[in-house]
Design an enzyme around this catalytic site. Structure first.
Site, PDB file in Angstrom:
ATOM      1  N   ARG A 237       0.870  -1.172   0.000  1.00  0.00           N
ATOM      2  CA  ARG A 237       0.000   0.000   0.000  1.00  0.00           C
ATOM      3  C   ARG A 237       0.908   1.224   0.000  1.00  0.00           C
ATOM      4  O   ARG A 237       1.958   1.214   0.645  1.00  0.00           O
ATOM      5  CB  ARG A 237      -0.880   0.042   1.258  1.00  0.00           C
ATOM      6  CG  ARG A 237      -2.018  -0.964   1.271  1.00  0.00           C
ATOM      7  CD  ARG A 237      -3.127  -0.593   0.276  1.00  0.00           C
ATOM      8  NE  ARG A 237      -4.259  -1.498   0.313  1.00  0.00           N
ATOM      9  CZ  ARG A 237      -4.396  -2.566  -0.475  1.00  0.00           C
ATOM     10  NH1 ARG A 237      -3.471  -2.882  -1.351  1.00  0.00           N
ATOM     11  NH2 ARG A 237      -5.474  -3.325  -0.380  1.00  0.00           N
ATOM     12  N   GLU A 266      -4.352   7.510  -4.535  1.00  0.00           N
ATOM     13  CA  GLU A 266      -4.679   6.824  -5.791  1.00  0.00           C
ATOM     14  C   GLU A 266      -6.051   7.240  -6.284  1.00  0.00           C
ATOM     15  O   GLU A 266      -6.953   7.395  -5.460  1.00  0.00           O
ATOM     16  CB  GLU A 266      -4.639   5.309  -5.583  1.00  0.00           C
ATOM     17  CG  GLU A 266      -3.232   4.834  -5.239  1.00  0.00           C
ATOM     18  CD  GLU A 266      -3.145   3.324  -4.951  1.00  0.00           C
ATOM     19  OE1 GLU A 266      -4.168   2.625  -5.106  1.00  0.00           O
ATOM     20  OE2 GLU A 266      -2.070   2.864  -4.575  1.00  0.00           O
ATOM     21  N   HIS A 285      -1.765   0.239  -9.677  1.00  0.00           N
ATOM     22  CA  HIS A 285      -2.331  -0.681  -8.670  1.00  0.00           C
ATOM     23  C   HIS A 285      -3.030  -1.867  -9.357  1.00  0.00           C
ATOM     24  O   HIS A 285      -4.240  -2.027  -9.258  1.00  0.00           O
ATOM     25  CB  HIS A 285      -3.304   0.065  -7.741  1.00  0.00           C
ATOM     26  CG  HIS A 285      -3.593  -0.703  -6.469  1.00  0.00           C
ATOM     27  ND1 HIS A 285      -3.895  -0.091  -5.286  1.00  0.00           N
ATOM     28  CD2 HIS A 285      -3.632  -2.045  -6.203  1.00  0.00           C
ATOM     29  CE1 HIS A 285      -4.118  -1.010  -4.350  1.00  0.00           C
ATOM     30  NE2 HIS A 285      -3.948  -2.205  -4.883  1.00  0.00           N
TER      31      HIS A 285
HETATM   32  C1  8YV Z   1      -7.477  -5.027  -4.969  1.00  0.00           C
HETATM   33  C2  8YV Z   1      -5.485  -5.225  -3.551  1.00  0.00           C
HETATM   34  O1  8YV Z   1      -7.899  -5.343  -6.212  1.00  0.00           O
HETATM   35  O2  8YV Z   1      -6.324  -7.282  -2.777  1.00  0.00           O
HETATM   36  C3  8YV Z   1      -5.831  -6.198  -2.489  1.00  0.00           C
HETATM   37  O3  8YV Z   1      -5.598  -5.877  -1.307  1.00  0.00           O
HETATM   38  O4  8YV Z   1      -4.757  -4.346  -3.381  1.00  0.00           O
HETATM   39  C4  8YV Z   1      -6.040  -5.400  -4.886  1.00  0.00           C
HETATM   40  O5  8YV Z   1      -5.867  -6.733  -5.254  1.00  0.00           O
HETATM   41  C5  8YV Z   1      -7.724  -3.596  -4.727  1.00  0.00           C
HETATM   42  O6  8YV Z   1      -7.825  -3.395  -3.352  1.00  0.00           O
HETATM   43  C6  8YV Z   1      -8.990  -3.158  -5.406  1.00  0.00           C
HETATM   44  O7  8YV Z   1      -9.251  -1.867  -5.081  1.00  0.00           O
END
Ligand code: 8YV
Length: 324
Positions: A237, A266, A285
């Site tokens: 993140r 983001e 992302h």
């Molecule tokens: C998600 C991600 O698709 O799974 C997670 O934690 O970061 C990604 O795979 C994302 O959160 C979608 O907004």
């Protein structure tokens, strides 16, 4: 009467059909996010919500008097305000495991792209700037046999380590809250204190969930400990890094380059200085974004919600909400 649920983003038809066997579904099927006002209206009668990154806090929960469960289509659940959810007895689920190998592939795409300057040199060729046969200024650095330091040795970290050891014969060191003796044995990887990992790694890869403890885990001091030749990779993140410190480290040559899938804000702002740096590979992302994996994640989220609203313990109940 069947319970009502809201899905605040489009999901594949098969997933919607499955959910519709159990629930009365309201799905936001347009591009762009569903507005808070529309969501709050839809949530008036809803017992369940399927989302992927929407903040689940008191402001939302106060508008959802019948809500019992929130199922996120993501492994990360840092958008869950756990204490607000606990206070109202709301169950939360996520989608671990089905994305491990896909995210590990993307992590390696970033490692290779940053080391061998793939995005930068793609532009170089397409811009018609390739005039001489070979040119030292295009050289990169080796990935094979280099040292990879992974911060956060969860299941995705292990999938990355496996690729590094078996495919690229890299030395892999890791830092994690707790040691992982089984992974150490199976993958032949070594635990190191964070500072030592930072000092010795050619690639420093961040793969930790976002929690209060990991917020801005990597900042100016940590970049200064890294080798000047180090490449920093972030697939976790954006908030796990002090982005201003990262920009400074790249500008001043404290580290060599970076490969990023995530950002403090983001979608990343077009004037973010990171986007103008040739030594930084930037992706939007997309760690888990293959059609198959996103389908599997959406279906798993649907199954979790069906279990949660039928009084069973859902398979992927988030651990902090387990003792509800
Ligand atoms: C998600 C991600 O698709 O799974 C997670 O934690 O970061 C990604 O795979 C994302 O959160 C979608 O907004």
């Amino acid at each position: 009467m069947r319970p009502k649920i809201v899905i605040d983003r489009p999901v594949p038809a098969e997933v919607l059909a499955y959910l519709s066997q159990h629930f009365d579904c309201t799905m936001w099927d347009r591009s762009g996010p569903m507005s808070d006002d529309l969501l709050y209206d839809a949530l008036q009668e809803a017992q369940g919500l399927v989302t992927s990154s929407r903040r689940i806090d008191e402001a939302l929960l106060a508008r959802a008097p019948k809500l019992k469960a929130v199922s996120t289509i993501s492994v990360g659940y840092n958008h869950f305000d756990i204490s607000a959810m606990k206070a109202r007895g709301i169950i939360g689920t996520n989608t671990p495991n089905v994305l491990n190998e896909t995210v590990a592939d993307l992590a390696f795409a970033l490692i290779l792209a940053a080391a061998r300057r793939v995005a930068e040199l793609d532009r170089y060729v397409k811009d018609g700037r390739w005039r001489r046969e070979d040119n030292e200024s295009l050289f990169g650095v080796d990935v094979h046999h280099a040292t990879l330091g992974i911060i956060g040795m969860g299941r995705i970290g292990e999938a990355i380590a496996r690729r590094a050891r078996l495919g690229f014969r890299m030395d892999v060191v890791y830092y994690n809250r707790g040691r992982k003796p089984e992974a150490e044995r199976e993958l032949d990887i070594a635990y190191k204190p964070m500072d030592e990992l930072l000092r010795t790694s050619d690639f420093v890869l961040l793969m930790t969930p976002l929690t209060p403890e990991t917020t801005k885990l990597i900042g100016r001091e940590q970049f200064r400990l890294m080798k000047r030749s180090a490449i920093f990779i972030n697939v976790s993140r954006g908030q796990t890094v002090d982005e201003a410190a990262l920009i400074e480290a790249l500008r001043e040559g404290t580290i060599r380059g970076a490969g990023l899938d995530v950002y403090e804000n983001e979608p990343v702002s077009p004037d973010n200085p990171l986007l103008a740096m040739p030594n930084v590979v930037t992706l939007p992302h997309i760690g888990s974004a293959t059609a198959k994996t996103r389908f599997d994640m959406a279906m798993l989220a649907a199954r979790n919600l069906v279990a949660a609203l039928s009084g069973q313990v859902p398979p992927d109940l988030v651990s902090e909400l387990k003792e509800l």
